[in-house]
Design a protein around this motif. Sequence first.
Motif, short mmCIF file in Angstrom:
data_model
loop_
_atom_site.label_atom_id
_atom_site.label_comp_id
_atom_site.label_asym_id
_atom_site.label_seq_id
_atom_site.Cartn_x
_atom_site.Cartn_y
_atom_site.Cartn_z
N SER A 138 26.47 43.73 36.83
CA SER A 138 24.82 43.20 36.53
C SER A 138 25.38 42.13 35.99
N MET A 146 24.35 37.96 35.96
CA MET A 146 23.21 36.88 36.11
C MET A 146 23.29 36.31 36.44
N ASN A 200 19.04 37.99 38.86
CA ASN A 200 19.72 39.32 38.31
C ASN A 200 18.79 39.80 36.78
N ARG A 238 16.18 45.14 37.00
CA ARG A 238 16.57 43.41 37.27
C ARG A 238 15.92 43.37 38.47
N THR A 242 14.71 38.33 40.22
CA THR A 242 14.19 37.13 39.14
C THR A 242 13.06 37.20 38.91
#
Length: 251
Positions: A80, A82, A125, A133, A135
């Motif tokens: 996950s 970012m 993310n 999750r 933007t």
Amino acid sequence: MAFTYIWNKLHLHRKKIVFAVFSVLFLSSSLASAQKKISQENKPNYDEKKVHYGFYLAVPLTKYNLEHSQEYVDQLNSGSAMTVNARTSPGFYTGLVLNVGLAEYLDFRFVPGVGFYGRTIEFGNAAQDDGSRGTTNVTISSTMVELPFLLKYKSKRRTNYRMYFVGGVKPGIDLNSEKDSNNGDGLRTEKFDLALEYGVGLDIFYPFFKFAPELRFSHGLLNQHVRDNNMYSRSIQRLTNHNISLILFFE
């Protein structure tokens, strides 16, 4: 090493540079066409006066040059991860001109002004408040008092036209009061900055004033990032300001 760094930066922004160059060329050619009917030399004694004053208006494309932290690199291995990327945004600044002749082809220029910027960093993310999750765009607004000190090297005047190059340094102070606060989940930047500036322009002499479109590049030298204990701030190691500006001078 410094030349390679600048070359890479120009390569990354090649589309914006090409657009800005064509804008300056188009504007200059339009002004030149408008002066074709004027055969005499405008303001022939302009350079005999050592000191000149004026003002300018500028439209920059601005962004942060972003360096990721080690913590950001480490989390890329997770499922996950970012992403963190800087986005380009328009701005505006204006100010005054003090031009002092030092030699036949060399001038000193002090062009203090005020700039209004909104630089955006996109966190893709990123964890949201509801557990999902998505933007998140974080925009850092700045109201800058800028104090450029520049040297201007100009070519020999051809009738009512003259090319020139300009370069120097630009100290800046951010007046945005939000720099003094920290809500714990955002980004903060420093109040003081120092940038290297260089550019090219064209002096166009009219009967009552001189007009000069200029294309200028600005590269911040100081890290603007203030590290805080939140996921946005911890993902960033270094932020520097970068502008590509179209400036219109009236002197």
